[in-house]
Design an enzyme around this catalytic site. Structure first.
Site, mmCIF file in Angstrom:
data_model
loop_
_atom_site.group_PDB
_atom_site.id
_atom_site.type_symbol
_atom_site.label_atom_id
_atom_site.label_comp_id
_atom_site.label_asym_id
_atom_site.label_seq_id
_atom_site.Cartn_x
_atom_site.Cartn_y
_atom_site.Cartn_z
ATOM 1 N N LYS A 178 -8.887 4.131 -3.426
ATOM 2 C CA LYS A 178 -8.766 5.480 -3.288
ATOM 3 C C LYS A 178 -8.310 6.044 -4.815
ATOM 4 O O LYS A 178 -7.372 5.712 -5.343
ATOM 5 C CB LYS A 178 -7.483 5.923 -2.335
ATOM 6 C CG LYS A 178 -7.655 7.444 -2.265
ATOM 7 C CD LYS A 178 -6.054 7.937 -1.731
ATOM 8 C CE LYS A 178 -5.062 8.407 -2.814
ATOM 9 N NZ LYS A 178 -5.631 9.256 -3.945
ATOM 10 N N GLU A 254 1.194 -1.296 -11.667
ATOM 11 C CA GLU A 254 1.206 -1.013 -13.094
ATOM 12 C C GLU A 254 1.509 0.473 -13.147
ATOM 13 O O GLU A 254 0.913 1.426 -12.707
ATOM 14 C CB GLU A 254 -0.281 -1.050 -13.704
ATOM 15 C CG GLU A 254 -0.808 -2.464 -13.774
ATOM 16 C CD GLU A 254 -1.954 -2.863 -13.928
ATOM 17 O OE1 GLU A 254 -2.786 -2.010 -14.625
ATOM 18 O OE2 GLU A 254 -2.503 -4.075 -14.184
ATOM 19 N N CYS A 288 -0.776 5.472 -20.350
ATOM 20 C CA CYS A 288 0.613 4.725 -20.020
ATOM 21 C C CYS A 288 1.110 4.012 -21.210
ATOM 22 O O CYS A 288 2.134 3.708 -21.183
ATOM 23 C CB CYS A 288 0.339 4.023 -18.759
ATOM 24 S SG CYS A 288 -1.024 2.816 -18.744
ATOM 25 N N GLU A 389 8.765 10.074 -19.409
ATOM 26 C CA GLU A 389 7.380 10.010 -19.959
ATOM 27 C C GLU A 389 6.888 11.328 -19.753
ATOM 28 O O GLU A 389 6.853 11.948 -18.755
ATOM 29 C CB GLU A 389 6.771 9.025 -18.754
ATOM 30 C CG GLU A 389 5.164 8.762 -18.943
ATOM 31 C CD GLU A 389 4.568 7.668 -18.172
ATOM 32 O OE1 GLU A 389 4.761 7.726 -16.925
ATOM 33 O OE2 GLU A 389 3.870 6.853 -18.608
HETATM 34 P P1 NAI Z 1 0.667 9.201 -9.412
HETATM 35 O O1 NAI Z 1 1.647 8.184 -9.185
HETATM 36 O O2 NAI Z 1 0.951 10.636 -9.166
HETATM 37 O O3 NAI Z 1 -0.881 9.008 -8.656
HETATM 38 C C1 NAI Z 1 -1.384 7.923 -8.570
HETATM 39 C C2 NAI Z 1 -2.298 7.596 -7.454
HETATM 40 O O4 NAI Z 1 -1.478 7.169 -6.300
HETATM 41 C C3 NAI Z 1 -3.015 8.659 -6.839
HETATM 42 O O5 NAI Z 1 -4.318 8.161 -6.603
HETATM 43 C C4 NAI Z 1 -2.319 9.414 -5.886
HETATM 44 O O6 NAI Z 1 -3.063 10.040 -4.760
HETATM 45 C C5 NAI Z 1 -1.516 8.135 -5.253
HETATM 46 N N1 NAI Z 1 -0.262 8.336 -4.582
HETATM 47 C C6 NAI Z 1 0.532 9.455 -4.628
HETATM 48 N N2 NAI Z 1 1.568 9.425 -3.828
HETATM 49 C C7 NAI Z 1 1.408 8.314 -3.032
HETATM 50 C C8 NAI Z 1 1.825 7.691 -1.900
HETATM 51 N N3 NAI Z 1 3.173 8.242 -1.665
HETATM 52 N N4 NAI Z 1 1.314 6.574 -1.327
HETATM 53 C C9 NAI Z 1 0.315 6.355 -1.816
HETATM 54 N N5 NAI Z 1 -0.326 6.608 -2.858
HETATM 55 C C10 NAI Z 1 0.011 7.632 -3.436
HETATM 56 O O7 NAI Z 1 0.325 9.077 -10.758
HETATM 57 P P2 NAI Z 1 -0.748 9.992 -11.623
HETATM 58 O O8 NAI Z 1 -0.001 11.160 -12.116
HETATM 59 O O9 NAI Z 1 -2.038 10.194 -10.876
HETATM 60 O O10 NAI Z 1 -0.938 9.277 -12.943
HETATM 61 C C11 NAI Z 1 -0.230 9.320 -14.239
HETATM 62 C C12 NAI Z 1 0.637 8.014 -13.988
HETATM 63 O O11 NAI Z 1 0.065 6.843 -13.894
HETATM 64 C C13 NAI Z 1 1.629 8.005 -15.358
HETATM 65 O O12 NAI Z 1 3.004 8.024 -15.071
HETATM 66 C C14 NAI Z 1 1.298 6.822 -16.109
HETATM 67 O O13 NAI Z 1 2.242 6.340 -16.800
HETATM 68 C C15 NAI Z 1 0.675 5.911 -14.948
HETATM 69 N N6 NAI Z 1 -0.403 4.984 -15.337
HETATM 70 C C16 NAI Z 1 0.185 3.746 -15.548
HETATM 71 C C17 NAI Z 1 -0.730 2.698 -16.271
HETATM 72 C C18 NAI Z 1 -0.605 1.473 -16.218
HETATM 73 O O14 NAI Z 1 -1.518 0.581 -16.326
HETATM 74 N N7 NAI Z 1 0.636 0.971 -16.287
HETATM 75 C C19 NAI Z 1 -2.158 3.153 -16.543
HETATM 76 C C20 NAI Z 1 -2.548 4.753 -16.201
HETATM 77 C C21 NAI Z 1 -1.372 5.618 -15.708
#
Ligand code: NAI
Ligand code: MG
Length: 486
Positions: A178, A254, A288, A389
């Protein structure tokens, strides 16, 4: 421009949402709609999981040799290469990153994710345990883990989705992926490519939609899913872990970061400047791994900050479809507002905006979500802007005297994803690498990676590691076969 229709891909067929819903995907360039996307509910996720379950329990995929699976995965990689321009264009249109980055990094890396893991899987071996004295001999069998849910974010849409999907498939799992609701398009092109590669039905499934109480959450709760690999916010990781607990799923996370970028007085300043600019403003700062807390040693502080400000002001911010553009718009209006609210907070907390700190709205930029590269000084590490962040082009700068101080500041955070140190002193490099509690430490470089190396975070930045053997470990089960010798 015509609006693209994006559907789910389940059991090798493109399908609409069970409940018929859809939602728009807009471009951050002008906030105009570019796609109408099937809105996955729990019902769609369940349907996809059932397909993946059948493919795993009854289909050929987990029973094939790695060499056979490799043939399919190379076809997918070739398919990505063949559609490089198209994929790069959509990635840029959907989430705003400069076309040069889409074309030379994100999309080629997505193809490489498939090639790398397909080839890697072919060369693995397992261990044997010889215990003659007790009359037994044991060996380890590695078997595909099962049905994997891959949930990915919007900042590197295809690159991070394939970073999960490729190893899961290479090691024999079946997948329901997804993508983030903000950037659904390239994943659906990947589904077209997978369809052409003729994978057995149910091996790769893609559902679109939101997280909470929708497709995403169902994937984390459905008893048919064995493991969840998730990249996104730490807060979401916490929720997913709680939701997945009832069915005891294996998890790989991650998550977020607030990494320190340490520039020592003995550094090659030109190289450090290049890395710092990329590390704070590359991909609009929506990274990130970004080095969002810049720590500069006192003797060079004034000169370094002055040159850094100059470099930020020289950046070409604008339409990401222009090959000259170095920074595009932020992913959504909502996200831009959040980033700008952190700029206000920085000022409230006593910071000085050295450059940027505002939305760019001259001419066509006003239609999109553009924020100027922003550098803030006079901050202290305890401030919220140094602890939370921001995920945009906003850098916090602090000075330090002794290395001890830099290491202490680097570690005063709930995150531990990455870090950088710029120095010509080998002892300094080794010391920082050891003493900063973080998943990746770059010495005199940034963002380059060997896909065999562990990737993941300490503390709130993640659970587990992916890459090479680490992905093998996650996406397989380990079985001990114990044999009597006589
Ligand atoms: P997010 O956590 O809001 O969403 C990520 C994914 O999770 C999306 O596909 C979303 O639809 C899904 N999601 C949201 N709530 C959910 C739930 N309750 N159950 C299952 N799936 C759910 O993150 P966002 O805003 O899309 O991305 C930014 C964040 O991702 C930043 O905090 C960043 O640091 C982190 N990130 C981390 C990376 C790493 O490798 N550590 C790499 C890239 C981003
Ligand atoms: Mg979008």
């Amino acid at each position: 421009m015509s609006v693209r229709t994006v559907r789910h891909f389940i059991d090798n067929a493109f399908v609409d949402a069970v409940e018929g819903g859809s939602f728009p995907s807009v471009s951050p360039i002008d906030n105009q709609q570019i796609a109408e996307v099937a809105e996955g509910t729990r019902a769609d996720a369940a349907r996809a999981v059932e397909a993946a379950r059948r493919a795993f329990d009854e289909g050929p995929w987990p029973r094939m040799s790695p060499a056979e699976r490799k043939r399919y995965l190379h076809r997918i990689a070739d398919g990505i290469d063949a559609r490089l321009d198209e994929l790069a264009r959509w990635e840029t249109l959907d989430m705003g990153k400069p076309i040069t980055e889409s074309k030379t990094r994100d999309i080629p890396r997505s193809a490489f994710n498939f090639r790398f893991f397909a080839d890697y899987a072919e060369h693995l071996s397992t261990r044997a345990f010889d215990q003659r004295a007790a009359g037994i001999f044991s060996y380890e069998l590695r078997e595909p883990l099962g049905v994997v849910a891959a949930i990915s974010p919007w900042n590197f849409p295809l690159m991070l989705l394939t970073w999960k999907v490729a190893p899961a498939l290479a090691f024999g799992c079946t997948v329901v992926a997804k993508p983030a609701e903000q950037s659904p398009i390239t994943a659906s092109i990947l589904a077209e490519i997978a369809a052409e590669a003729d994978l057995p039905p149910g091996v790769f499934n893609l559902i679109q939609g939101f997280g909470p109480d929708a497709a995403g959450q169902e994937l984390t709760e459905h008893p048919g899913v064995d493991a969840v690999t998730f990249t996104g916010e730490s807060a979401t990781g916490r929720l997913i872990m709680a939701n997945a607990a009832r069915t005891l799923k294996k998890l790989s996370f991650e998550l977020g970061g607030k990494s320190a970028n340490i520039v020592c007085a003995d550094a090659d300043l030109e190289a450090a400047l290049d890395g710092t600019v990329t590390g704070s403003f590359g991909n609009q700062g929506e990274v990130c791994l970004a080095g969002t807390r810049l720590l500069v040693q006192h003797p060079i502080y004034d000169e370094f900050v002055a040159r850094y400000v100059e470099r930020a002001e020289a950046m070409k911010v604008g339409d990401p479809r222009d090959p000259e553009t170095q920074m595009g718009p932020l992913v959504t209006q909502e996200h831009m507002d959040k980033v700008l609210s952190y700029v206000d907070l920085a000022v409230e907390e006593g910071g000085t905006i050295r450059t940027g700190g505002r939305r760019l709205s001259e001419g066509d930029l006003g239609k999109g979500n553009y924020v100027a590269p922003t550098i803030v000084t006079d901050v202290r590490n305890e401030m919220r802007v140094c602890q939370e962040e921001i995920f945009g082009p906003v850098e916090m700068v602090m000075a330090f005297d002794e290395l001890d101080e830099a290491i202490a500041i680097a570690n005063q955070t709930r995150y531990g994803l990455a870090g950088m140190v710029w120095t010509t002193n080998l002892a300094t490099a080794h010391r920082v690498a050891r003493e900063v509690r973080t998943g990746t430490m770059w010495v005199n470089c940034y963002f380059v990676r060997d896909l065999r190396a562990p990737f993941g975070g300490y503390k709130d930045s993640g659970i587990g590691r992916e890459g090479g053997d680490y992905s093998y470990e996650f996406f397989t089960e380990s079985k001990a076969v114990v044999m009597k010798l006589a």
